[in-house]
Enzyme design. Sequence first.
Site, short mmCIF file in Angstrom:
data_model
loop_
_atom_site.label_atom_id
_atom_site.label_comp_id
_atom_site.label_asym_id
_atom_site.label_seq_id
_atom_site.Cartn_x
_atom_site.Cartn_y
_atom_site.Cartn_z
N GLU A 1 29.66 46.10 -65.98
CA GLU A 1 31.09 45.99 -65.74
C GLU A 1 31.58 44.57 -65.96
O GLU A 1 30.92 43.61 -65.55
CB GLU A 1 31.42 46.43 -64.30
CG GLU A 1 31.11 47.89 -64.06
CD GLU A 1 31.49 48.38 -62.67
OE1 GLU A 1 32.12 47.62 -61.90
OE2 GLU A 1 31.15 49.54 -62.35
N LYS B 1 24.81 49.91 -69.28
CA LYS B 1 26.25 49.63 -69.14
C LYS B 1 26.43 48.60 -68.05
O LYS B 1 25.73 48.64 -67.03
CB LYS B 1 27.01 50.92 -68.79
CG LYS B 1 28.49 50.68 -68.52
CD LYS B 1 29.31 51.97 -68.59
CE LYS B 1 29.31 52.80 -67.33
NZ LYS B 1 29.80 52.11 -66.12
N ASP C 1 26.27 54.31 -61.71
CA ASP C 1 26.01 53.86 -60.33
C ASP C 1 26.89 54.62 -59.35
O ASP C 1 26.75 54.48 -58.13
CB ASP C 1 26.16 52.33 -60.20
CG ASP C 1 27.54 51.85 -60.57
OD1 ASP C 1 28.38 52.66 -61.01
OD2 ASP C 1 27.79 50.63 -60.43
N SER C 2 27.76 55.50 -59.88
CA SER C 2 28.47 56.44 -59.01
C SER C 2 27.48 57.35 -58.29
O SER C 2 27.85 58.05 -57.34
CB SER C 2 29.48 57.28 -59.81
OG SER C 2 28.85 57.86 -60.94
N GLU D 1 38.52 52.35 -67.69
CA GLU D 1 38.74 53.19 -66.52
C GLU D 1 40.08 52.87 -65.86
O GLU D 1 40.37 51.70 -65.55
CB GLU D 1 37.58 52.98 -65.51
CG GLU D 1 37.76 53.83 -64.25
CD GLU D 1 36.52 53.94 -63.38
OE1 GLU D 1 35.45 53.43 -63.78
OE2 GLU D 1 36.62 54.53 -62.29
N ASP E 1 23.64 52.59 -65.80
CA ASP E 1 24.42 51.49 -65.23
C ASP E 1 23.52 50.43 -64.62
O ASP E 1 22.61 50.76 -63.83
CB ASP E 1 25.31 52.03 -64.09
CG ASP E 1 26.74 52.26 -64.54
OD1 ASP E 1 27.18 51.65 -65.53
OD2 ASP E 1 27.42 53.08 -63.89
#
Length: 263
Positions: free
Chosen positions: A112, A110, A42-43, A179, A81
Amino acid sequence: MNILNFPERKRNHERVVMVTCYDFTMASILAESPVDILLVGDSAAMVMHGHDTTLPISVEEMAMHVRAVRRGAPGKFVVADLPFLSYRKGKSAAMEAVEQLMKAGADAVKLEGIRGQESLVRHIVDSGVPVMGHLGLTPQSVRQLGGFRVQGRNEDDRERLRSEALACQQAGCFSLVLECVPESLAAEITESLDIVTIGIGAGIDTDGQVLVLQDLLGLTSGQAPRFVRPFMNGRKQVLEALEAFAEDVREGGFPAPAERYAG
Ligand code: KIV
């Protein structure tokens, strides 16, 4: 790379190589590379769309990036993501987001954090979808974390991260991104888990490393975090190519006779 290879990579201490990828052209280059995993992160919100955080990107936009990457790299293991809040609005909304990304061509999703979503992760895994966890600096929580900063600096945080890492494994995650955490904590977590850890700003002892592609190619402008190593000066090389093109156009050197159609 296949989902079945992850445990053996951990057992054999063969490091896993992951980079982000958001588009067809880069995916087609990565398809020819020894990189193991393409992460449609999602970056993309920041790198491809110019936002300050990862928060604005939608499931539909992520799915569009996944489709492009899959077309460029049909044989690579692609992780997508789940964007901000898409998996925090109840199980059925979360499963719709998972469905969109998997049908777009992802091999895994993925997400978070783990607190409050252990049973959701288990449900996604039991539905046949591999899940990669992500702990430490979780950029979707940037507003709550007060900025993009290193996590796990005090003993309470370290203990929380150790237990969350174990919770990811117990919920069925096949791997875990760590991270921006101190190297010693990432080493401890990596040692304690059976699943592969992939670090970014987490030191040398994780089972693999991930970088944002544009960072490792030196395309990104501005001050990079200390964990970023540009493996080429891409921005400078792109600018040099553009200067050469502009000069040739202005001086009549482009197109050359061989680049024109006669007749
Ligand atoms: O979106 C992303 O680029 C990521 C990496 C930083 C792991 O999640």
